[in-house]
Write a protein that holds these residues in place. Sequence first.
Motif, PDB file in Angstrom:
ATOM      1  N   THR A   9       9.164  -3.095   7.078  1.00 48.40           N
ATOM      2  CA  THR A   9       8.255  -2.333   7.924  1.00 48.40           C
ATOM      3  C   THR A   9       6.885  -2.264   7.274  1.00 48.40           C
ATOM      4  O   THR A   9       6.742  -2.472   6.055  1.00 48.40           O
ATOM      5  N   GLU A  10       5.893  -1.956   8.090  1.00 42.23           N
ATOM      6  CA  GLU A  10       4.536  -1.817   7.567  1.00 42.23           C
ATOM      7  C   GLU A  10       4.466  -0.664   6.563  1.00 42.23           C
ATOM      8  O   GLU A  10       3.730  -0.726   5.576  1.00 42.23           O
ATOM      9  N   GLU A  11       5.222   0.358   6.845  1.00 42.68           N
ATOM     10  CA  GLU A  11       5.235   1.516   5.936  1.00 42.68           C
ATOM     11  C   GLU A  11       5.753   1.124   4.556  1.00 42.68           C
ATOM     12  O   GLU A  11       5.211   1.523   3.522  1.00 42.68           O
ATOM     13  N   PHE A  12       6.827   0.289   4.552  1.00 35.61           N
ATOM     14  CA  PHE A  12       7.391  -0.191   3.283  1.00 35.61           C
ATOM     15  C   PHE A  12       6.372  -1.024   2.524  1.00 35.61           C
ATOM     16  O   PHE A  12       6.171  -0.849   1.306  1.00 35.61           O
ATOM     17  N   LYS A  13       5.723  -1.929   3.220  1.00 35.26           N
ATOM     18  CA  LYS A  13       4.727  -2.798   2.578  1.00 35.26           C
ATOM     19  C   LYS A  13       3.587  -1.980   1.983  1.00 35.26           C
ATOM     20  O   LYS A  13       3.149  -2.220   0.841  1.00 35.26           O
ATOM     21  N   ASN A  14       3.111  -1.018   2.787  1.00 35.38           N
ATOM     22  CA  ASN A  14       1.978  -0.199   2.329  1.00 35.38           C
ATOM     23  C   ASN A  14       2.367   0.643   1.109  1.00 35.38           C
ATOM     24  O   ASN A  14       1.547   0.876   0.206  1.00 35.38           O
ATOM     25  N   THR A  15       3.612   1.082   1.075  1.00 36.94           N
ATOM     26  CA  THR A  15       4.073   1.894  -0.074  1.00 36.94           C
ATOM     27  C   THR A  15       4.122   1.066  -1.344  1.00 36.94           C
ATOM     28  O   THR A  15       3.739   1.538  -2.427  1.00 36.94           O
ATOM     29  N   ILE A  16       4.607  -0.149  -1.270  1.00 37.81           N
ATOM     30  CA  ILE A  16       4.633  -1.063  -2.420  1.00 37.81           C
ATOM     31  C   ILE A  16       3.223  -1.279  -2.950  1.00 37.81           C
ATOM     32  O   ILE A  16       2.978  -1.276  -4.167  1.00 37.81           O
ATOM     33  N   VAL A  17       2.254  -1.472  -2.017  1.00 41.60           N
ATOM     34  CA  VAL A  17       0.855  -1.675  -2.423  1.00 41.60           C
ATOM     35  C   VAL A  17       0.318  -0.414  -3.110  1.00 41.60           C
ATOM     36  O   VAL A  17      -0.415  -0.490  -4.108  1.00 41.60           O
ATOM     37  N   GLU A  18       0.683   0.753  -2.592  1.00 39.10           N
ATOM     38  CA  GLU A  18       0.253   2.020  -3.200  1.00 39.10           C
ATOM     39  C   GLU A  18       0.790   2.144  -4.632  1.00 39.10           C
ATOM     40  O   GLU A  18       0.077   2.584  -5.546  1.00 39.10           O
ATOM     41  N   LEU A  19       2.050   1.747  -4.820  1.00 37.01           N
ATOM     42  CA  LEU A  19       2.653   1.795  -6.159  1.00 37.01           C
ATOM     43  C   LEU A  19       1.930   0.848  -7.116  1.00 37.01           C
ATOM     44  O   LEU A  19       1.709   1.162  -8.288  1.00 37.01           O
ATOM     45  N   TYR A  20       1.559  -0.328  -6.601  1.00 36.68           N
ATOM     46  CA  TYR A  20       0.816  -1.289  -7.423  1.00 36.68           C
ATOM     47  C   TYR A  20      -0.544  -0.709  -7.825  1.00 36.68           C
ATOM     48  O   TYR A  20      -0.966  -0.793  -8.993  1.00 36.68           O
ATOM     49  N   ASN A  21      -1.221  -0.114  -6.833  1.00 43.68           N
ATOM     50  CA  ASN A  21      -2.539   0.466  -7.103  1.00 43.68           C
ATOM     51  C   ASN A  21      -2.437   1.668  -8.044  1.00 43.68           C
ATOM     52  O   ASN A  21      -3.400   2.015  -8.740  1.00 43.68           O
ATOM     53  N   ALA A  22      -1.237   2.298  -8.049  1.00 46.64           N
ATOM     54  CA  ALA A  22      -1.033   3.466  -8.935  1.00 46.64           C
ATOM     55  C   ALA A  22      -0.709   3.057 -10.371  1.00 46.64           C
ATOM     56  O   ALA A  22      -0.638   3.917 -11.261  1.00 46.64           O
ATOM     57  N   GLY A  23      -0.471   1.755 -10.636  1.00 44.44           N
ATOM     58  CA  GLY A  23      -0.249   1.298 -12.003  1.00 44.44           C
ATOM     59  C   GLY A  23       0.993   0.475 -12.219  1.00 44.44           C
ATOM     60  O   GLY A  23       1.210  -0.065 -13.313  1.00 44.44           O
ATOM     61  N   LYS A  24       1.872   0.386 -11.236  1.00 44.82           N
ATOM     62  CA  LYS A  24       3.068  -0.425 -11.378  1.00 44.82           C
ATOM     63  C   LYS A  24       2.681  -1.900 -11.465  1.00 44.82           C
ATOM     64  O   LYS A  24       1.821  -2.373 -10.726  1.00 44.82           O
ATOM     65  N   SER A  25       3.354  -2.629 -12.368  1.00 42.55           N
ATOM     66  CA  SER A  25       3.063  -4.057 -12.502  1.00 42.55           C
ATOM     67  C   SER A  25       3.838  -4.859 -11.457  1.00 42.55           C
ATOM     68  O   SER A  25       4.814  -4.372 -10.876  1.00 42.55           O
TER      69      SER A  25
END
Length: 381
Positions: A9-25
């Motif tokens: 889902t778009e929500e899932f994709k956006n959450t992964i991107v948020e985690l990346y932007n928050a510092g996750k590699s």
Amino acid sequence: MSRGQKQYTEEFKNTIVELYNAGKSLAELSSEYALSKSTITGWIKKNKPIAVDKGTTITAADYQALIKKNKQLEEENEILKKGHGHIRKEVTTVFEFITNNQKYHDIKLMCKVLKVSRSSYYKHLHKKPSNRAIENSKIEEKIINIHKESKNRYGAVKINEALKSSGITISLKKTQRLMKKLGIKSIIVKKFRPTSSKNKIETQENVLKRDFNATTINEKWVTDITYIHTIKDGWCYLASVMDLYSRKIIGYAMSKFIDTDLALQALKNAIKLQKPTKPLILHSDLGCQYTSSAFKEYISSTKLITHSFSGKGCPYDNACIESFHASLKKEEVHLVKYFDYDAARLAIFEYIEAWYNRKRIHSSIGYLTPQKCEDLARKIA
């Protein structure tokens, strides 16, 4: 997307991107969520902010959506421009527009822009034509054939009469309406009017007195001369003789010179063709060709013809032959440019012999052709 590939889902994709932007590699996200690094990278790029104005940013996904929306708006405007002439007309014309443009635009989009339902459109496509529509289609085909056969010369009145003769009886208004729908009309061209002569004209007796009715053929004839222009030979001249009963052109002659010989030849041709045996009236204007001594002598020699003359400056005294020459001009002469005298002569021959006398119907003789009218008169006699 390949078969069996997992969807997100778009929500899932956006959450992964948020985690990346928050510092996750990328490695951590790939391991924790069982995602390939390339998939995560694609989602990141899609959501990467793009500066569009000072202090304003949008994502790549938003940018692509804007491009798509703008492209759709451009297509909608194009549909509106193309369909402008159909919007205010009957819905069937809108449907016709959609059918004619389906190779260029999506049917769903055209229905939306032109504000018609798709179900109505598809219903229209499979709708069988009514008996009335089938009948009108046959009448329209007949109208086109009549108009074409007349070389575009017939207007609504004569087409209506021609339809009646073929067994199709409809009102004149309907004929006009169908002609308008088909985009056809009679040819209308202004006739050439030569400058009047300044020579002094002596008054002669008007025996005809504008009584253009006759009880049979070879009772009243009218004659006149008209001008026809050619590129090579300049002005040429046509003298015509008409029988007032049948409106048939019973004699005519062409020449490069407007003289008594021209007028005489047309009259001699009429006498040779008609072979009159009873007295008749010949009416002409006061042109020098008709008032000459040579013309008078020939008239006297026939011992049958009484010469009648129009009044000075009174073209209505000879209205019937004037009308013929006007028809000749607007239906033939002014539609082409003749190269020389011979080209004009052949065209005039075809107009008079093949069209005017044998095919062109006349209201003044009950919408018969001149030849048919004469044939009937000869049977009675």
